[in-house]
Design a protein around this motif. Structure first.
Motif, PDB file in Angstrom:
ATOM      1  N   THR A  90       0.856  -1.192   0.000  1.00 37.93           N
ATOM      2  CA  THR A  90       0.000   0.000   0.000  1.00 37.93           C
ATOM      3  C   THR A  90       0.889   1.239   0.000  1.00 37.93           C
ATOM      4  N   ALA A  91       0.240   2.383  -0.020  1.00 41.21           N
ATOM      5  CA  ALA A  91       0.997   3.646  -0.019  1.00 41.21           C
ATOM      6  C   ALA A  91       1.881   3.764   1.225  1.00 41.21           C
ATOM      7  N   ASP A  92       1.446   3.161   2.318  1.00 43.03           N
ATOM      8  CA  ASP A  92       2.229   3.271   3.560  1.00 43.03           C
ATOM      9  C   ASP A  92       3.616   2.649   3.417  1.00 43.03           C
ATOM     10  N   ASP A  93       3.723   1.628   2.606  1.00 37.99           N
ATOM     11  CA  ASP A  93       5.038   0.999   2.389  1.00 37.99           C
ATOM     12  C   ASP A  93       5.975   1.966   1.660  1.00 37.99           C
ATOM     13  N   ILE A  94       5.405   2.645   0.654  1.00 35.20           N
ATOM     14  CA  ILE A  94       6.224   3.615  -0.096  1.00 35.20           C
ATOM     15  C   ILE A  94       6.624   4.768   0.838  1.00 35.20           C
ATOM     16  N   THR A  95       5.675   5.229   1.595  1.00 36.75           N
ATOM     17  CA  THR A  95       5.957   6.350   2.496  1.00 36.75           C
ATOM     18  C   THR A  95       7.018   5.962   3.526  1.00 36.75           C
ATOM     19  N   ALA A  96       6.848   4.789   4.125  1.00 34.61           N
ATOM     20  CA  ALA A  96       7.828   4.342   5.132  1.00 34.61           C
ATOM     21  C   ALA A  96       9.214   4.204   4.517  1.00 34.61           C
ATOM     22  N   THR A  97       9.255   3.680   3.286  1.00 29.21           N
ATOM     23  CA  THR A  97      10.537   3.517   2.594  1.00 29.21           C
ATOM     24  C   THR A  97      11.220   4.863   2.386  1.00 29.21           C
ATOM     25  N   TYR A  98      10.459   5.828   1.837  1.00 30.87           N
ATOM     26  CA  TYR A  98      11.086   7.116   1.531  1.00 30.87           C
ATOM     27  C   TYR A  98      11.388   7.924   2.787  1.00 30.87           C
ATOM     28  N   LYS A  99      10.605   7.697   3.849  1.00 29.39           N
ATOM     29  CA  LYS A  99      10.946   8.378   5.106  1.00 29.39           C
ATOM     30  C   LYS A  99      12.268   7.826   5.638  1.00 29.39           C
ATOM     31  N   LYS A 100      12.462   6.516   5.457  1.00 28.72           N
ATOM     32  CA  LYS A 100      13.738   5.914   5.901  1.00 28.72           C
ATOM     33  C   LYS A 100      14.907   6.478   5.090  1.00 28.72           C
TER      34      LYS A 100
END
Lengths: 537, 323
Positions: free
Chosen positions: A119-129
């Protein structure tokens, strides 16, 4: 998708890939499914975490297990501006609110290899990392995203990036192949360092095993989000540090391809031995060697001395002869030669050391040395103990400097010692240095020339250059970017000669002709997802 | 005999401690940093914060003596820690390579013994005949030719000859398969490095066998045996050969231990994922933890081999154990 500020690049770049490949013919052929692709890799895997690594030794075997948000178009990898969606859908966003807001729609049919839906949360978590790593967590590409203000999930399948200012380097930075998308669940439950030693991606292949120092094995991921792909049943990335062995492995068909590149002689030997069983793809390469004078030391703090060292080089002649024995070829300035922001030949000829009248250049070099009181200059040249192209180019440089009476003693050091001298101890007169990037992203790549950059070792402060770069970073149109880039280039390598460009690298990939669907990119980091590769066996 | 063995065992302890101290502190004198190479090796922008995080993760920020104690205590308790480069357990990294290195070492040793002892014996018995000259030339060539060069020639020879004969070039496999999984693939990969290194190894042992045997053949008890009318074959096999084996056993022992970690270039030529290749990689990567562990393993192999050689000495020559 063509990034708006660089839209005229595609037709230009498309014509520039020097290739006698059969790739186009392959497209016309019926794609065959199945088979295992064996390829050799000349470097090692430090860890599996793309967010902290920067070596092709990791990218070649590990990239096929992961997807990225967007990527360089695998069918047109020569274009520095042609990006397509990988985990997003509906095309790469063009940017709203004056190119300060990018909304990515995320695919709905994607699952991680462990079965977790993306989901979008995976992309967001990745880019926040990647962009805002928590304290104590390393991120090698944080600096590429200085323009990003925030990244948030704005829906279950929508991610929004907000920028502090418009930047032409944002989309190319997102497209970097190291930006593996991780599962938020893994990051939350297993921690931010779990991916160093574990793999769970959404890529075309599932991880099977890794025998350190020997091979990495992957098999087809049946639920891959691009229907019908991958074509291969699997791949095996075999570690082979010695170039001669990699070459013989292709000759003896123990491996079908090596993705980094071989020198011209190796290409010729393979073609001679195997004829049409070998296909060769060639391309300009987004890597260049530079000479960095140490401006903390005299007389290298004197621009006249640095200019003399640059004027001594016969770049056009060097290109002609070195390209026969080494993986270097193209004469260029600070920008990758095939990029629209790169200097034209006419523009290059105006720069210090790029004129074609070598005798006049060298006469001027001798005059400058005399004027600076550095006649009969003796210096130690710190070089890296890697044959291609470091030692070859190093030997050429020694000869070129000798022509103006400069005596350079070459110290060829193994990588740890080389880095210690260059970076930690700053213990050198002049040193070889390099800039090797993945996605061609000139606005980010040229930061190398800034005295303030972490990967610049010249020991200088140049406020004028910093201000020019600041304008470049915020320039909205490609026309404006181009004008400022020339100003930057002239200051960095012609007026002040903070760094002395040698030649841009040239990528040569001879491979078994049965390998189809892989097209050479201008970087050995790109086009390694392997989902489009098939074997004509 | 047991007292002799125990004495030898106790002598191992100071040797191991000395090796540990030397390797730990010498490694830290080499310029460079594993974090610099990992993070900035590809020319990336890396700020000091990232380097510091990496150094902290690897325990390189701790005082030197704490690091040394962790390393030595770990070695004593068989906890070698993790590779600073890959983050994997060192025992796993070593285990992967040990089997291959051991097999190559055994195969090369067998090759060497099978060549050296018969040739050395014939050469000594037929001293100054054409056979002797031929064996000497053969063994001198073995010493003169580097095994990695011979390895390159073997691979090229195989590629060229198979292409000429069958139309398709063939070379040995470049990835290791354990012998119990696929004996044919295993042997077709390892026979060539075993021959390349075994030849050099046999050359040294041949010359040693020849000279030791020549010396023994001039001894009084051999003359006595001949005077008694014993068969020449019996004199050589039973009386001369066994007594000439002491220096040969030493050479074979030292060479075997060397093969366990010293096939640095040959392993690269044949792409063998052995301890020698790992050694080079760990040093180049400044992976202190792995290099230290490797040195300790090789030191242990040397000590153990010497121990076995000492026992063999005592068996071959009883005077040694009573001395």
């Amino acid at each position: 998708m063509k990034f708006p500020s660089l839209k005229f690049a595609v037709p230009l770049a498309a014509g520039l890939a020097l290739s006698f490949t059969m790739a186009d013919t392959a497209q016309a052929q019926k794609i065959k499914r199945g088979g295992i692709l064996n390829f050799v890799v000349g470097s090692k895997i430090p860890s599996y975490d793309g967010h902290i690594e920067g070596t092709f030794g990791m990218i070649h075997p590990i990239r096929p297990f992961y997807s990225t948000l967007i990527r360089v178009n695998p069918d047109n990898p020569q274009s520095p501006t042609d990006f397509i969606c990988d985990l997003c859908e509906g095309g790469v966003p063009k940017g709203d609110d004056g190119f300060t807001k990018y909304v990515f729609k995320i695919r709905k049919n994607v699952k991680f290899h462990d079965g977790t839906p993306l989901t979008a949360d995976d992309i967001t978590a990745t880019y926040k990392k990647i962009i805002f790593p928590p304290e104590g967590i390393a991120s090698a590409r944080k600096a590429f995203f200085k323009m990003v203000d925030s990244v948030e999930s704005t829906g279950k399948y929508e991610v929004t990036f907000k920028l502090k200012f418009p930047s032409g380097s944002f989309i190319p930075s997102v497209a970097m192949p190291f930006n593996f998308v991780y599962s938020k669940k893994d990051l939350d439950e297993k921690g931010y360092t779990w991916h160093k030693t574990n793999i769970n991606g959404t890529g075309a292949f599932r991880f099977v095993q890794h025998q350190p120092g020997s091979f990495v094995e992957g098999k087809r991921y049946e639920n891959y989000h691009i229907k019908g792909k991958p074509y291969l049943d699997g791949f095996k990335a075999i570690s082979a540090p010695k170039m001669a062995l990699r070459l013989q492995a292709i000759r003896g068909d123990r491996a079908a391809i090596e993705f980094r590149g071989f020198p011209p002689k190796a290409r010729d030997d393979l073609v001679k031995a195997l004829g049409d069983k070998i296909t060769v793809q060639e391309s300009d390469w987004n890597c260049a060697l530079y000479v960095t004078p140490n401006q903390r030391r005299k007389p290298f703090d004197d621009a006249r001395v640095r200019k003399a060292l640059s004027l001594a080089l016969d770049r056009w002649g060097g290109s002609k002869y070195l390209s026969k024995i080494a993986i270097v070829k193209t004469v260029g300035g600070v920008v990758f030669p095939n990029h629209p922001l790169a200097a034209t030949r006419e523009e290059l000829l105006k720069l210090t050391g790029y004129g074609t009248d070598v005798a006049a250049n060298r006469k001027e070099a001798k005059r400058l040395l005399k004027e600076a009181g550095a006649e009969n200059l003796k210096m130690v040249f710190n070089n890296r103990g890697v044959d291609q192209p470091y030692k070859v180019v190093g030997t050429w440089l020694i000869d070129q400097w000798k022509q103006i009476g400069v005596e350079a003693e070459q110290q060829v050091n193994p990588s740890p010692v080389f880095y210690a001298k260059l970076r930690k101890k700053s213990d050198f007169d002049v040193s070889i240095d390099f800039n090797c990037q993945s996605v061609v992203n000139p606005i980010a790549d040229v930061t190398k020339f800034l005295g303030s950059a972490g990967n610049n070792y010249g020991g200088y402060k140049d406020e004028v250059l910093e201000k020019i770069y600041d304008r470049l970073l915020r320039a909205g149109t490609e026309k404006e970017q181009r004008v400022i880039m020339r100003e930057f280039e002239t200051r960095a390598i012609s007026d002040q000669v903070h760094m002395i460009p040698t030649l841009w690298w040239y990528k040569i990939n001879p491979h078994r002709s049965y390998v189809k669907g892989w097209k050479i990119a201008p970087s050995h980091y790109l086009n390694q997802a392997l989902d489009q590769v098939w074997l004509d066996k | 005999m047991w007292q002799y063995i125990l004495k030898r065992l106790f002598l191992m302890i100071p040797t191991l401690l000395g090796a540990a101290i030397l390797i730990f502190f010498l490694l830290r004198l080499i310029p460079g940093d594993v974090c610099e190479i990992k993070l900035a090796g590809a020319g990336l922008y890396v700020d000091q914060e990232q380097i510091d995080i990496c150094r902290k993760d690897l325990g390189l920020d701790k005082p030197m003596l704490v690091q040394f104690w962790n390393f030595f205590f770990g070695f004593l308790t068989f906890d070698l820690g993790k590779s600073m480069w890959t983050g994997k357990e060192i025992t796993f990294e070593l285990g992967l390579r040990f089997e291959l290195s051991l097999q190559v070492a055994i195969m090369a040793t067998l090759t060497a013994i099978l060549i050296a002892i018969p040739l050395g014996t014939i050469s000594a018995v037929k001293q100054n005949t054409w056979i002797d000259y031929f064996v000497r030339a053969f063994s001198i060539a073995g010493i003169a030719i580097p095994s990695f060069w011979l390895g390159i020639m073997i691979i090229l020879g195989l590629l060229i000859s198979t292409q000429a004969l069958f139309g398709t070039p063939w070379m040995p496999p470049i990835e290791y398969v354990p012998i119990w999984e696929d004996p044919l693939a295993n042997l077709s990969q390892l026979i060539w490095p075993a021959v390349a290194t075994g030849y050099r190894y046999s050359a040294v042992a041949t010359r040693m066998t020849r000279s030791a045997l020549l010396e023994v053949l001039r001894e009084d008890y051999i003359r006595t045996a001949r005077a008694k009318g014993l068969m020449e074959k019996l004199i050589i096999n039973r009386h001369a050969l066994k007594n000439s084996m002491l220096p040969v056993v030493t050479v074979i022992g030292i060479e075997f231990a060397f093969l366990m970690g010293g096939l640095v270039v040959t392993e690269q030529v044949f792409n063998l994922n052995g301890l020698g290749k790992l050694f080079v990689e760990s040093v180049l990567n400044q992976d202190f933890a792995l290099t230290q562990a490797l040195v300790m393993v090789v030191v242990s192999v040397f000590i153990f081999t010497n121990f076995v050689v000492d026992i063999l000495y005592a068996w071959l020559d009883p005077r040694i154990r009573y001395a």
